[in-house]
Scaffold this active site. Structure first.
Site, PDB file in Angstrom:
ATOM      1  N   PHE A 140     -49.684 -60.630 -10.179  1.00 57.66           N
ATOM      2  CA  PHE A 140     -49.970 -60.132 -11.521  1.00 57.66           C
ATOM      3  C   PHE A 140     -51.204 -59.237 -11.534  1.00 57.66           C
ATOM      4  CE2 PHE A 140     -52.557 -63.922 -11.320  1.00 57.66           C
ATOM      5  CZ  PHE A 140     -53.688 -63.606 -12.043  1.00 57.66           C
ATOM      6  N   LYS A 141     -52.089 -59.452 -10.572  1.00 57.52           N
ATOM      7  CA  LYS A 141     -53.331 -58.667 -10.516  1.00 57.52           C
ATOM      8  C   LYS A 141     -53.084 -57.203 -10.193  1.00 57.52           C
ATOM      9  CE  LYS A 141     -55.575 -62.828  -8.982  1.00 57.52           C
ATOM     10  NZ  LYS A 141     -54.464 -63.665  -8.553  1.00 57.52           N
TER      11      LYS A 141
END
Length: 184
Positions: A141-142
């Site tokens: 997700f980063k």
């Protein structure tokens, strides 16, 4: 579609891109940043991006939170991910530091590393809607933030001269953050 509608409202410069450019709809002062520990105020966006933590070891936060009118939110309903990102980011990033055309380019380049054209598609899962944040290069997700951050580093460093043209990034990780940060 939105640019043409804005052009009909008397903003001809908006017709040149998929987003309306400030200052046509923005009259507020540029956002500045402060430390959560209180020792730093008035930091520029570039200082925040290149500085990481504030000198007092606090996190940088905006000194004010820009707002959107109901009409602005409604207009974004049919925008693509890059268009929404531009509309939101342009309220936090002064055009004096990153001109609108450059910001648009940074956002578009940041989105090219994603396997889904929607970048973070929203899909129906049973009775719920779920945003998928795993379509980036490291499946983390980063990637959503770090693809953009890497391009911002490059943008600001490219404007520097001599030794100031270097940026050293040190990080520690116990999971997928490292690979997401290194991949930009």
């Amino acid at each position: 579609r939105v640019a043409r509608r804005d052009a009909r409202r008397g903003h001809p410069a908006c017709a040149t891109s998929y987003v309306c450019r400030p200052p046509h709809h923005t009259t507020m002062a540029p956002v500045r940043y402060r430390s959560t520990r209180g020792d730093v105020e008035g930091a520029s966006f570039e200082e925040v991006v290149l500085g990481g933590l504030a000198p007092d070891r606090g996190l940088y936060v905006p000194d004010s939170i820009p707002t959107f009118t109901a009409a602005e939110v409604e207009a974004m309903r049919n925008y693509s991910f890059p268009q929404i990102a531009f509309r939101i980011m342009s309220k936090y990033i002064p055009t004096e530091e990153v001109p609108a055309a450059d910001l648009e380019d940074i956002i578009n380049r940041s989105c090219t590393a994603f396997r889904d054209p929607g970048v973070t598609p929203v899909v129906k899962t049973g009775d719920c809607w779920t945003m998928e944040l795993f379509h980036g290069p490291t499946f983390a997700f980063k990637d959503v933030a770090l693809q953009f951050l890497g391009n911002l580093f490059e943008y600001f460093i490219d404007k520097k001269e001599g030794d100031a043209k270097r940026l050293t990034i040190m990080g520690a990780t116990s999971g997928d953050t490292g690979s997401a940060a290194v991949r930009w």
